[in-house]
Motif scaffolding. Structure first.
Motif, PDB file in Angstrom:
ATOM      1  N   ALA A  46       0.834  -1.196   0.000  1.00 38.80           N
ATOM      2  CA  ALA A  46       0.000   0.000   0.000  1.00 38.80           C
ATOM      3  C   ALA A  46       0.870   1.248   0.000  1.00 38.80           C
ATOM      4  O   ALA A  46       1.997   1.244   0.514  1.00 38.80           O
ATOM      5  N   THR A  47       0.337   2.313  -0.553  1.00 38.56           N
ATOM      6  CA  THR A  47       1.050   3.586  -0.542  1.00 38.56           C
ATOM      7  C   THR A  47       0.937   4.211   0.844  1.00 38.56           C
ATOM      8  O   THR A  47       0.069   3.822   1.635  1.00 38.56           O
ATOM      9  N   PRO A  48       1.791   5.170   1.172  1.00 42.98           N
ATOM     10  CA  PRO A  48       1.687   5.834   2.474  1.00 42.98           C
ATOM     11  C   PRO A  48       0.332   6.509   2.697  1.00 42.98           C
ATOM     12  O   PRO A  48      -0.176   6.525   3.824  1.00 42.98           O
ATOM     13  N   ILE A  49      -0.267   7.021   1.645  1.00 44.11           N
ATOM     14  CA  ILE A  49      -1.586   7.662   1.788  1.00 44.11           C
ATOM     15  C   ILE A  49      -2.643   6.606   2.138  1.00 44.11           C
ATOM     16  O   ILE A  49      -3.502   6.841   2.981  1.00 44.11           O
ATOM     17  N   GLU A  50      -2.559   5.441   1.507  1.00 45.12           N
ATOM     18  CA  GLU A  50      -3.500   4.363   1.823  1.00 45.12           C
ATOM     19  C   GLU A  50      -3.313   3.872   3.254  1.00 45.12           C
ATOM     20  O   GLU A  50      -4.283   3.628   3.971  1.00 45.12           O
ATOM     21  N   ASN A  51      -2.059   3.756   3.690  1.00 43.56           N
ATOM     22  CA  ASN A  51      -1.796   3.359   5.074  1.00 43.56           C
ATOM     23  C   ASN A  51      -2.362   4.377   6.054  1.00 43.56           C
ATOM     24  O   ASN A  51      -2.965   4.015   7.066  1.00 43.56           O
ATOM     25  N   ALA A  52      -2.172   5.648   5.761  1.00 41.48           N
ATOM     26  CA  ALA A  52      -2.698   6.701   6.638  1.00 41.48           C
ATOM     27  C   ALA A  52      -4.224   6.661   6.676  1.00 41.48           C
ATOM     28  O   ALA A  52      -4.826   6.838   7.739  1.00 41.48           O
ATOM     29  N   ALA A  53      -4.856   6.405   5.536  1.00 41.15           N
ATOM     30  CA  ALA A  53      -6.317   6.321   5.489  1.00 41.15           C
ATOM     31  C   ALA A  53      -6.826   5.154   6.320  1.00 41.15           C
ATOM     32  O   ALA A  53      -7.836   5.260   7.023  1.00 41.15           O
TER      33      ALA A  53
END
Length: 123
Positions: A46-53
């Motif tokens: 997952a991308t960092p944005i997906e992880n943060a979400a």
């Protein structure tokens, strides 16, 4: 009681019916989130944005369920200090069971069985 207030505030009381409706609502949101996460699983990760979400969604779900549980404890004339026993102790026992399981097979180790049983009993 408004649902936004029921899922965000820790003050007040909550009827049994509204408590279960709220928990079912949170469960449905969690199921939908898990299906979304299954779509994110790919070899590159997952991308960092997906992880943060994902972490944000999990924090919101945890906050909402804690607010519901604390209100229900108030309705039963219990302090919010009982929440760690009902909410956090089973999760801690589950994590200890995962940590102490040293095998990859389908057979559970005695330590893992013990911690999971303790978590189930506390729950």
């Amino acid at each position: 009681m408004r649902w936004i207030q029921a899922l965000t505030e820790f003050r007040g009381r909550l009827r049994r019916r509204h408590f279960w409706i709220g928990l079912i609502l949170l469960l449905l949101i969690e199921i939908a989130l898990s299906f979304g996460l299954a779509g994110m699983m790919r070899p590159t990760g997952a991308t960092p944005i997906e992880n943060a979400a994902v972490w944000l969604a999990l924090a919101i779900l945890l906050w909402g369920s804690a607010a519901l549980i604390v209100k229900r404890l108030h309705d039963r004339d219990k302090s919010a200090l009982w929440y760690p026993l009902f909410g956090l102790a089973p999760a801690l026992c589950y994590q200890l069971g995962v940590i102490y399981s040293s095998n990859i097979s389908n057979v559970l180790s005695p330590a893992q069985q013990g911690f999971w049983l303790l978590g189930l009993l506390l729950w």
